[in-house]
Motif scaffolding. Structure first.
Motif, PDB file in Angstrom:
ATOM      1  N   PHE A 166       0.742 -64.990  -3.743  1.00  0.00           N
ATOM      2  CA  PHE A 166      -0.372 -64.076  -3.979  1.00  0.00           C
ATOM      3  C   PHE A 166      -0.136 -63.363  -5.308  1.00  0.00           C
ATOM      4  N   LEU A 167      -1.220 -63.066  -6.002  1.00  0.00           N
ATOM      5  CA  LEU A 167      -1.145 -62.337  -7.263  1.00  0.00           C
ATOM      6  C   LEU A 167      -2.528 -61.760  -7.542  1.00  0.00           C
ATOM      7  N   THR A 168      -2.685 -60.470  -7.327  1.00  0.00           N
ATOM      8  CA  THR A 168      -4.010 -59.869  -7.467  1.00  0.00           C
ATOM      9  C   THR A 168      -4.480 -59.827  -8.910  1.00  0.00           C
ATOM     10  N   LEU A 169      -3.548 -59.741  -9.852  1.00  0.00           N
ATOM     11  CA  LEU A 169      -3.898 -59.654 -11.266  1.00  0.00           C
ATOM     12  C   LEU A 169      -4.524 -60.940 -11.783  1.00  0.00           C
ATOM     13  N   ASP A 170      -4.072 -62.087 -11.245  1.00  0.00           N
ATOM     14  CA  ASP A 170      -4.546 -63.392 -11.711  1.00  0.00           C
ATOM     15  C   ASP A 170      -4.436 -64.399 -10.566  1.00  0.00           C
ATOM     16  N   PRO A 171      -5.386 -64.405  -9.627  1.00  0.00           N
ATOM     17  CA  PRO A 171      -5.304 -65.281  -8.453  1.00  0.00           C
ATOM     18  C   PRO A 171      -5.174 -66.760  -8.779  1.00  0.00           C
ATOM     19  N   SER A 201      -2.817 -68.174   1.159  1.00  0.00           N
ATOM     20  CA  SER A 201      -2.308 -68.868  -0.023  1.00  0.00           C
ATOM     21  C   SER A 201      -3.125 -70.104  -0.382  1.00  0.00           C
ATOM     22  N   GLU A 202      -3.947 -70.607   0.548  1.00  0.00           N
ATOM     23  CA  GLU A 202      -4.786 -71.764   0.235  1.00  0.00           C
ATOM     24  C   GLU A 202      -6.068 -71.352  -0.481  1.00  0.00           C
ATOM     25  N   THR A 203      -6.735 -70.330   0.039  1.00  0.00           N
ATOM     26  CA  THR A 203      -7.987 -69.873  -0.565  1.00  0.00           C
ATOM     27  C   THR A 203      -7.734 -68.872  -1.695  1.00  0.00           C
ATOM     28  N   LYS A 204      -6.480 -68.395  -1.817  1.00  0.00           N
ATOM     29  CA  LYS A 204      -6.072 -67.385  -2.801  1.00  0.00           C
ATOM     30  C   LYS A 204      -6.709 -66.031  -2.515  1.00  0.00           C
ATOM     31  N   THR A 245       0.820 -68.498  15.208  1.00  0.00           N
ATOM     32  CA  THR A 245       1.646 -69.298  14.305  1.00  0.00           C
ATOM     33  C   THR A 245       1.139 -69.092  12.890  1.00  0.00           C
ATOM     34  N   PRO A 246       1.951 -68.489  12.019  1.00  0.00           N
ATOM     35  CA  PRO A 246       1.469 -68.220  10.660  1.00  0.00           C
ATOM     36  C   PRO A 246       1.242 -69.502   9.871  1.00  0.00           C
ATOM     37  N   GLY A 247       0.123 -69.547   9.176  1.00  0.00           N
ATOM     38  CA  GLY A 247      -0.202 -70.687   8.327  1.00  0.00           C
ATOM     39  C   GLY A 247      -0.492 -70.209   6.922  1.00  0.00           C
ATOM     40  N   ALA A 248      -1.536 -70.755   6.296  1.00  0.00           N
ATOM     41  CA  ALA A 248      -1.897 -70.310   4.951  1.00  0.00           C
ATOM     42  C   ALA A 248      -2.311 -68.836   4.974  1.00  0.00           C
ATOM     43  N   ARG A 249      -2.960 -68.422   6.066  1.00  0.00           N
ATOM     44  CA  ARG A 249      -3.334 -67.025   6.242  1.00  0.00           C
ATOM     45  C   ARG A 249      -2.221 -66.340   7.048  1.00  0.00           C
ATOM     46  N   ARG A 250      -1.615 -65.332   6.466  1.00  0.00           N
ATOM     47  CA  ARG A 250      -0.492 -64.687   7.137  1.00  0.00           C
ATOM     48  C   ARG A 250      -0.271 -63.283   6.604  1.00  0.00           C
TER      49      ARG A 250
END
Length: 247
Positions: free
Chosen positions: A82-87, A171-174, A149-154
């Motif tokens: 994750f990176l809010t400044l530059d997704p 992390s998949e959809t950013k 179960t944690p996946g891309a959304r966690r």
């Protein structure tokens, strides 16, 4: 800038061998400029890192980032979850050089072709019962535990050096849902958080939250009242054990 480069040379010349990266760090200089009106805190634990940044005056949240890191010698890399400044950088890996230097680290490299040189100073390496990188895997409601179960959304919560930061993201959809952090104490089943930044509501900065905790079978059972005053009972598992990214 020349003075800044001279400072880096002095630090590296007097570097200490085999220092530990785990703990909490504070950014003091970036590209020759001292950081005075903002606060950047970065936490390293269990191969994971997270940072949060705010303006000191008014406590306005600025941005956050994190993911997995690797350090081999002075070759250092960050793989961003994750990176809010530059997704758009989410899912990419950045390569750096990292040098330990008398309770500081110097991180240097290039981001999108631009030079980046940062100096971070160690805040603390303190450890306790909850020093770990965690991911939420369960909640109790009406006496019933529901597991996930944690996946891309966690939702991740990293604790080290007396500092904590939680982050909710995909992390998949950013997509970034929120983050908050600050200082904490964990002693004899009592867990206290002091909020120093919160992406959803700057007015929550300064609040103190008190919980009860117990580590059972390697999992952190966390109960009390949330920042909105609602009762919670959460179960957090060690990140490396619970989260397995899709191959």
């Amino acid at each position: 800038m020349k003075t800044f480069l001279f400072l880096i040379c002095i630090l590296i010349c007097f570097q200490l061998p085999a220092q530990d990266l785990e703990g909490a760090w504070k950014l003091t200089h970036q590209n020759g400029n001292p950081i005075t009106d903002q606060e950047f805190i970065k936490i390293y634990q269990d191969g994971y890192f997270a940072f949060g940044a705010k303006e000191i005056a008014g406590n306005k949240f600025m941005y956050a980032g994190g993911g997995e890191y690797k350090l081999e010698g002075n070759s250092y890399s960050e793989s961003l979850d994750f990176l809010t400044l530059d997704p758009e950088q989410v899912g990419t890996t950045n390569q750096y050089t990292l040098d330990f230097a008398n309770n500081r680290i110097v991180i240097s490299g290039k981001i999108k072709g631009e030079d980046l040189i940062e100096i971070w100073e160690k805040v603390s390496s303190r450890k306790d019962d909850l020093t770990r990188n965690w991911v939420i895997t369960g909640r109790k409601r009406d006496g019933e535990i529901s597991e996930m179960t944690p996946g891309a959304r966690r939702t991740v919560k990293i604790l080290s050096g007396g500092r904590f930061q939680w982050i909710a993201f995909n992390s998949e959809t950013k997509e970034f849902s929120g983050t908050g952090g600050g200082t904490y104490e964990a002693t004899d089943g009592n867990y206290t958080e002091n909020i120093t930044f919160f992406s959803r509501d700057d007015s929550r900065v300064g609040a103190e939250l008190n919980f009860e905790y117990e580590v059972m079978d390697g999992k952190w059972h966390h109960s009390g009242l949330s920042s909105t005053g609602n009762p919670i009972y959460e179960i957090w598992s060690p990140y490396k054990e619970a989260y397995q990214p899709a191959k």
